[in-house]
Design a protein around this motif. Structure first.
Motif, PDB file in Angstrom:
ATOM      1  N   HIS A  17      21.574  67.167   6.757  1.00 49.78           N
ATOM      2  CA  HIS A  17      20.835  66.471   7.875  1.00 49.78           C
ATOM      3  C   HIS A  17      19.562  67.354   8.425  1.00 49.78           C
ATOM      4  CE1 HIS A  17      22.301  62.416   6.911  1.00 49.78           C
ATOM      5  NE2 HIS A  17      23.679  63.016   7.089  1.00 49.78           N
ATOM      6  N   THR A  18      19.949  68.335   8.909  1.00 48.12           N
ATOM      7  CA  THR A  18      19.057  69.304   9.776  1.00 48.12           C
ATOM      8  C   THR A  18      17.965  69.801   8.755  1.00 48.12           C
ATOM      9  OG1 THR A  18      21.018  70.156  11.359  1.00 48.12           O
ATOM     10  CG2 THR A  18      18.823  71.332  11.307  1.00 48.12           C
ATOM     11  N   LEU A  19      18.159  70.229   7.514  1.00 50.96           N
ATOM     12  CA  LEU A  19      17.025  70.623   6.589  1.00 50.96           C
ATOM     13  C   LEU A  19      16.218  69.588   6.152  1.00 50.96           C
ATOM     14  CD1 LEU A  19      19.223  72.713   4.151  1.00 50.96           C
ATOM     15  CD2 LEU A  19      17.516  73.524   5.883  1.00 50.96           C
ATOM     16  N   LEU A  20      17.030  68.330   6.005  1.00 45.27           N
ATOM     17  CA  LEU A  20      16.153  67.053   5.875  1.00 45.27           C
ATOM     18  C   LEU A  20      15.021  66.860   7.119  1.00 45.27           C
ATOM     19  CD1 LEU A  20      18.588  64.654   4.164  1.00 45.27           C
ATOM     20  CD2 LEU A  20      16.511  65.820   3.133  1.00 45.27           C
ATOM     21  N   MET A  21      15.663  66.950   8.255  1.00 46.76           N
ATOM     22  CA  MET A  21      14.753  66.653   9.400  1.00 46.76           C
ATOM     23  C   MET A  21      13.707  67.604   9.472  1.00 46.76           C
ATOM     24  SD  MET A  21      14.635  64.457  12.199  1.00 46.76           S
ATOM     25  CE  MET A  21      16.307  63.905  12.221  1.00 46.76           C
ATOM     26  N   ALA A  22      14.050  68.996   9.159  1.00 48.19           N
ATOM     27  CA  ALA A  22      13.141  70.104   9.389  1.00 48.19           C
ATOM     28  C   ALA A  22      11.818  69.828   8.209  1.00 48.19           C
ATOM     29  CB  ALA A  22      13.985  71.404   8.890  1.00 48.19           C
ATOM     30  N   GLN A  23      11.989  68.929   7.183  1.00 45.00           N
ATOM     31  CA  GLN A  23      10.982  68.908   6.088  1.00 45.00           C
ATOM     32  C   GLN A  23       9.828  67.606   6.761  1.00 45.00           C
ATOM     33  OE1 GLN A  23      10.602  70.405   3.561  1.00 45.00           O
ATOM     34  NE2 GLN A  23      12.257  71.748   4.350  1.00 45.00           N
ATOM     35  N   LEU A  24      10.301  66.694   7.739  1.00 43.58           N
ATOM     36  CA  LEU A  24       9.634  65.962   8.194  1.00 43.58           C
ATOM     37  C   LEU A  24       8.406  66.341   9.291  1.00 43.58           C
ATOM     38  CD1 LEU A  24      12.407  63.269   9.306  1.00 43.58           C
ATOM     39  CD2 LEU A  24      10.995  63.407   7.431  1.00 43.58           C
ATOM     40  N   SER A  25       7.257  65.785   9.366  1.00 44.51           N
ATOM     41  CA  SER A  25       6.207  66.087   9.861  1.00 44.51           C
ATOM     42  C   SER A  25       6.374  65.409  11.189  1.00 44.51           C
ATOM     43  CB  SER A  25       4.805  65.851   9.324  1.00 44.51           C
ATOM     44  OG  SER A  25       4.884  66.648   7.828  1.00 44.51           O
ATOM     45  N   PHE A  26       5.760  66.221  12.317  1.00 48.55           N
ATOM     46  CA  PHE A  26       5.803  65.562  13.840  1.00 48.55           C
ATOM     47  C   PHE A  26       4.406  65.880  14.252  1.00 48.55           C
ATOM     48  CE2 PHE A  26      10.299  66.497  13.073  1.00 48.55           C
ATOM     49  CZ  PHE A  26      10.723  65.202  13.258  1.00 48.55           C
ATOM     50  N   CYS A  27       3.490  64.776  14.242  1.00 46.01           N
ATOM     51  CA  CYS A  27       2.080  65.117  14.574  1.00 46.01           C
ATOM     52  C   CYS A  27       1.328  64.261  15.404  1.00 46.01           C
ATOM     53  CB  CYS A  27       1.190  65.189  13.334  1.00 46.01           C
ATOM     54  SG  CYS A  27       1.561  63.451  12.438  1.00 46.01           S
TER      55      CYS A  27
END
Length: 313
Positions: free
Chosen positions: A159-169
């Motif tokens: 879940h952390t790796l999947l979250m790290a793939q998301l963009s926060f802009c």
């Protein structure tokens, strides 16, 4: 466009539980007291179990592990909240946020898995007493705990790796006192379909499996207990499960319905419920087990007595 070009958020802002200075001060002292009680209480449980030979049994081995996990669980979220209040900051870096989510997911699921193996231990003790010593040997107890650690860490890593793939802009404000995966996921400006799918499949399985095993174990326990010939026998059997059932009820009662629904419906009510199982429950566990368990009370009294004698000599 790749994630590197999209992501401009290097930190998040934790809004906490209140915007009022007076309430923030009250919450700071409340969280500090709860954290100290949690750490001291669970450390005492671990010391009592480690120093008292009468408690060197599978049930108390699992309890000591639960106390260790509860200390870690509280340490993931509360200290950062306290530090931010002291330095008058609401920020948490992107890396810190990801790490906080990783350990949060690990320890919350580890709590569930330990409660599951403790239920299995009670099932063997009550329903298969003649085979208990043979089955629940130290090797199996260590193996059950080790497997639980492996599963929960792999689940948290996914879940952390999947979250790290998301963009926060865009917006980087989290309406919480720590990086809870659900409100953080809501801030993403990229597609969260895969992440949401994993939550409902893998995350759901990791959550439901311990709960189901606990429920099935107690169905068999109550079925066998009801066949006991004497009322005293029934009370004795149920008394060994009372503390565990209380912890299970509080833990799953607080999180049921929060993490098995879409993140878009996350609300302030869910934040309060999260406080219950992240802050309150780890603090209550030592009291529940010590107050409802005769052997634990004797061990704690012995521990305090030894301390007094050492101070007098």
């Amino acid at each position: 466009m790749d994630r590197k070009n999209q992501t401009i958020v290097s930190e998040f802002l934790l809004l906490g539980l209140s915007n009022q200075p007076e309430q923030q001060q009250i919450l700071f002292w409340l969280f500090l007291c709860v954290y100290l009680v949690t750490v001291i209480g669970n450390l005492l449980i671990m010391l009592a179990i480690g120093l008292d030979a009468r408690l060197h049994s599978p049930m108390y081995f699992f309890l000591a592990n639960l106390s260790f996990v509860d200390i870690c669980f509280s340490s993931v979220t509360i200290p950062k909240t306290l530090v931010n209040h002291i330095i008058r900051s609401k920020s948490i870096s992107y890396v810190e946020c990801m790490l906080q989510m990783y350990f949060f997911i690990t320890f919350i699921n580890m709590d569930g898995f330990l409660l599951m193996v403790m239920a299995y231990d009670r099932y063997m003790a009550i329903c298969r007493p003649l085979h208990y010593t043979t089955v629940m040997h130290p090797g199996l107890c260590i193996l059950l705990v080790a497997i639980s650690w492996v599963i929960t860490n792999l689940h948290a890593l996914l879940h952390t790796l999947l979250m790290a793939q998301l963009s926060f802009c865009g917006d980087n404000t989290i309406p919480h006192f720590f990086c809870d995966p659900y409100p953080v996921r809501k801030l993403s400006c990229s597609d969260t379909y895969i992440s949401d799918l994993m939550v409902f499949t893998v995350g759901g399985a990791v959550f439901i499996t311990p709960f189901t095993c606990i429920a099935v174990s107690y169905i068999f326990i109550f079925y066998n207990v009801m066949k006991l010939p004497s009322t005293q026998g029934i009370q004795k059997a149920l008394s060994t499960c009372g503390s565990h059932l209380t912890v299970v009820s509080i833990f799953y009662g607080a999180i049921m319905g929060i993490y098995l629904r879409p993140s878009s419906s996350y609300s302030k009510v869910d934040t309060v419920a999260t406080v219950i199982f992240t802050v309150i429950t780890p603090m209550l566990n030592p009291f529940i087990y010590s107050l409802r368990n005769h052997d634990m009370k004797v061990a704690l009294q012995s521990l305090f007595l030894k301390k007094v004698i050492l101070q007098m000599t």
